[in-house]
Design a protein around this motif. Sequence first.
Motif, PDB file in Angstrom:
ATOM      1  N   ASP A  34     -68.934  49.352 -43.259  1.00 59.14           N
ATOM      2  CA  ASP A  34     -68.404  50.635 -42.803  1.00 59.14           C
ATOM      3  C   ASP A  34     -67.295  51.069 -43.765  1.00 59.14           C
ATOM      4  N   ILE A  35     -67.329  52.332 -44.141  1.00 55.11           N
ATOM      5  CA  ILE A  35     -66.369  52.831 -45.135  1.00 55.11           C
ATOM      6  C   ILE A  35     -64.949  52.951 -44.547  1.00 55.11           C
ATOM      7  N   MET A  36     -64.877  53.036 -43.207  1.00 58.09           N
ATOM      8  CA  MET A  36     -63.567  53.102 -42.531  1.00 58.09           C
ATOM      9  C   MET A  36     -63.496  51.963 -41.506  1.00 58.09           C
ATOM     10  N   PRO A  37     -63.351  50.728 -42.013  1.00 62.62           N
ATOM     11  CA  PRO A  37     -63.466  49.557 -41.130  1.00 62.62           C
ATOM     12  C   PRO A  37     -62.405  49.517 -40.043  1.00 62.62           C
ATOM     13  N   HIS A  42     -66.027  44.826 -41.141  1.00 64.07           N
ATOM     14  CA  HIS A  42     -66.784  45.730 -40.250  1.00 64.07           C
ATOM     15  C   HIS A  42     -68.076  46.172 -40.951  1.00 64.07           C
ATOM     16  N   THR A  43     -69.202  45.765 -40.383  1.00 59.17           N
ATOM     17  CA  THR A  43     -70.517  45.974 -41.002  1.00 59.17           C
ATOM     18  C   THR A  43     -71.400  46.802 -40.086  1.00 59.17           C
ATOM     19  N   LEU A  44     -72.288  47.601 -40.695  1.00 63.02           N
ATOM     20  CA  LEU A  44     -73.266  48.393 -39.948  1.00 63.02           C
ATOM     21  C   LEU A  44     -74.664  47.852 -40.261  1.00 63.02           C
ATOM     22  N   VAL A  45     -75.457  47.605 -39.233  1.00 65.46           N
ATOM     23  CA  VAL A  45     -76.841  47.152 -39.411  1.00 65.46           C
ATOM     24  C   VAL A  45     -77.752  48.258 -38.900  1.00 65.46           C
ATOM     25  N   ILE A  46     -78.727  48.642 -39.736  1.00 63.87           N
ATOM     26  CA  ILE A  46     -79.606  49.770 -39.377  1.00 63.87           C
ATOM     27  C   ILE A  46     -81.064  49.402 -39.629  1.00 63.87           C
ATOM     28  N   PHE A 104     -75.781  49.513 -35.548  1.00 66.04           N
ATOM     29  CA  PHE A 104     -74.970  48.582 -34.769  1.00 66.04           C
ATOM     30  C   PHE A 104     -73.729  48.246 -35.583  1.00 66.04           C
ATOM     31  N   HIS A 105     -72.574  48.363 -34.955  1.00 70.34           N
ATOM     32  CA  HIS A 105     -71.315  47.960 -35.586  1.00 70.34           C
ATOM     33  C   HIS A 105     -71.095  46.477 -35.296  1.00 70.34           C
ATOM     34  N   ILE A 106     -70.753  45.720 -36.331  1.00 68.89           N
ATOM     35  CA  ILE A 106     -70.384  44.304 -36.173  1.00 68.89           C
ATOM     36  C   ILE A 106     -68.963  44.169 -36.688  1.00 68.89           C
ATOM     37  N   ILE A 107     -68.040  43.814 -35.803  1.00 70.31           N
ATOM     38  CA  ILE A 107     -66.621  43.827 -36.161  1.00 70.31           C
ATOM     39  C   ILE A 107     -66.019  42.445 -35.901  1.00 70.31           C
ATOM     40  N   LYS A 116     -58.392  48.793 -35.486  1.00 69.41           N
ATOM     41  CA  LYS A 116     -57.849  50.103 -35.859  1.00 69.41           C
ATOM     42  C   LYS A 116     -58.628  51.176 -35.096  1.00 69.41           C
ATOM     43  N   PRO A 117     -58.038  52.354 -34.896  1.00 68.78           N
ATOM     44  CA  PRO A 117     -58.803  53.432 -34.251  1.00 68.78           C
ATOM     45  C   PRO A 117     -60.005  53.814 -35.123  1.00 68.78           C
ATOM     46  N   PRO A 118     -61.056  54.420 -34.532  1.00 69.10           N
ATOM     47  CA  PRO A 118     -62.217  54.840 -35.330  1.00 69.10           C
ATOM     48  C   PRO A 118     -61.799  55.848 -36.398  1.00 69.10           C
ATOM     49  N   ALA A 119     -62.452  55.761 -37.559  1.00 73.70           N
ATOM     50  CA  ALA A 119     -62.248  56.716 -38.657  1.00 73.70           C
ATOM     51  C   ALA A 119     -60.775  56.893 -39.017  1.00 73.70           C
ATOM     52  N   SER A 120     -59.995  55.791 -39.021  1.00 71.51           N
ATOM     53  CA  SER A 120     -58.561  55.944 -39.295  1.00 71.51           C
ATOM     54  C   SER A 120     -58.272  56.053 -40.788  1.00 71.51           C
ATOM     55  N   GLU A 121     -58.824  55.142 -41.609  1.00 69.91           N
ATOM     56  CA  GLU A 121     -58.607  55.300 -43.051  1.00 69.91           C
ATOM     57  C   GLU A 121     -59.740  54.666 -43.844  1.00 69.91           C
ATOM     58  N   LYS A 122     -60.036  55.277 -45.012  1.00 74.09           N
ATOM     59  CA  LYS A 122     -61.059  54.730 -45.897  1.00 74.09           C
ATOM     60  C   LYS A 122     -60.502  53.495 -46.591  1.00 74.09           C
ATOM     61  N   GLU A 123     -61.288  52.417 -46.617  1.00 77.34           N
ATOM     62  CA  GLU A 123     -60.857  51.195 -47.311  1.00 77.34           C
ATOM     63  C   GLU A 123     -61.066  51.377 -48.815  1.00 77.34           C
ATOM     64  N   LYS A 124     -60.238  50.656 -49.606  1.00 83.37           N
ATOM     65  CA  LYS A 124     -60.376  50.733 -51.066  1.00 83.37           C
ATOM     66  C   LYS A 124     -61.712  50.131 -51.493  1.00 83.37           C
ATOM     67  N   PRO A 125     -62.405  50.762 -52.466  1.00 84.22           N
ATOM     68  CA  PRO A 125     -63.713  50.252 -52.902  1.00 84.22           C
ATOM     69  C   PRO A 125     -63.663  48.794 -53.354  1.00 84.22           C
TER      70      PRO A 125
END
Length: 142
Positions: A34-37, A42-46, A104-107, A116-125
Motif C-alpha cells: 500500500d502506498i500509504m501504509p 501494509h500489503t494489498l492482495v488482489i 485485502f489489506h494485510i497490516i 495510522k489513519p487511512p490515507a495519512s501519508e505516502k511512504e518514501k519509495p
Amino acid sequence: MPAYDPNNIFAKILRGELPCHKVYEDDRAFAFLDIMPRAPGHTLVIPKSPARNLLDVAADDLAHVAMIVQKVARAAHTAFEADGVTLQQFNESAGGQVVFHLHFHIIPRKEGVAMKPPASEKEKPEVLAEHARKLAAALAAG
Ligand code: 5GP
C-alpha cells in the motif's frame, strides 16, 4: 452495484501501466505494498480477475486469493517481527471502499502501536522498496 471499471488504479497496476512495489505474483493473484501504509509492511492482495469487490468475485478466485492472503500474512508476521496481523476488506463506498478492484489489506501489528489513519501519508519509495524486498524474501523462505 456498478459494473467493474477496467481503468481503476489497481487494474492499471496489474497491466503494468502504473508502478508498484510488488511482493508476490502468480497466475491468479498479485500482492503489492500500500502506498500509504497504516503500519510498516501494509500489503494489498488482489485477484487478477476483474472483480469489483467481495460481492461480485467468483468463488474460486476468492478461494485462491484467500490462500495467498494467508501466505502473505504469515510472511509479514515473520518479516516485520509482528505481534499480530490485521486484515481489512471494504465493499462499495458505504462499506469504506475507495478503489474498486477487490483487495485485502494485510497490516502487521505491534502490541500497543495504533495504526495510522487511512490515507495519512505516502511512504518514501526507498522504504517501500526495502519492505517489499523483506516480504518477498520471507515468502520465498516459505
Ligand atoms: P480501500 O479501497 O480499501 O478503502 O483503500 C484503497 C487503498 O489503496 C488505500 O489503503 C490506499 O492507501 C491504497 N492506494 C491508493 N492508491 C494507490 C496506489 O496508487 N498504489 C498503491 N500501492 N496503493 C494505493
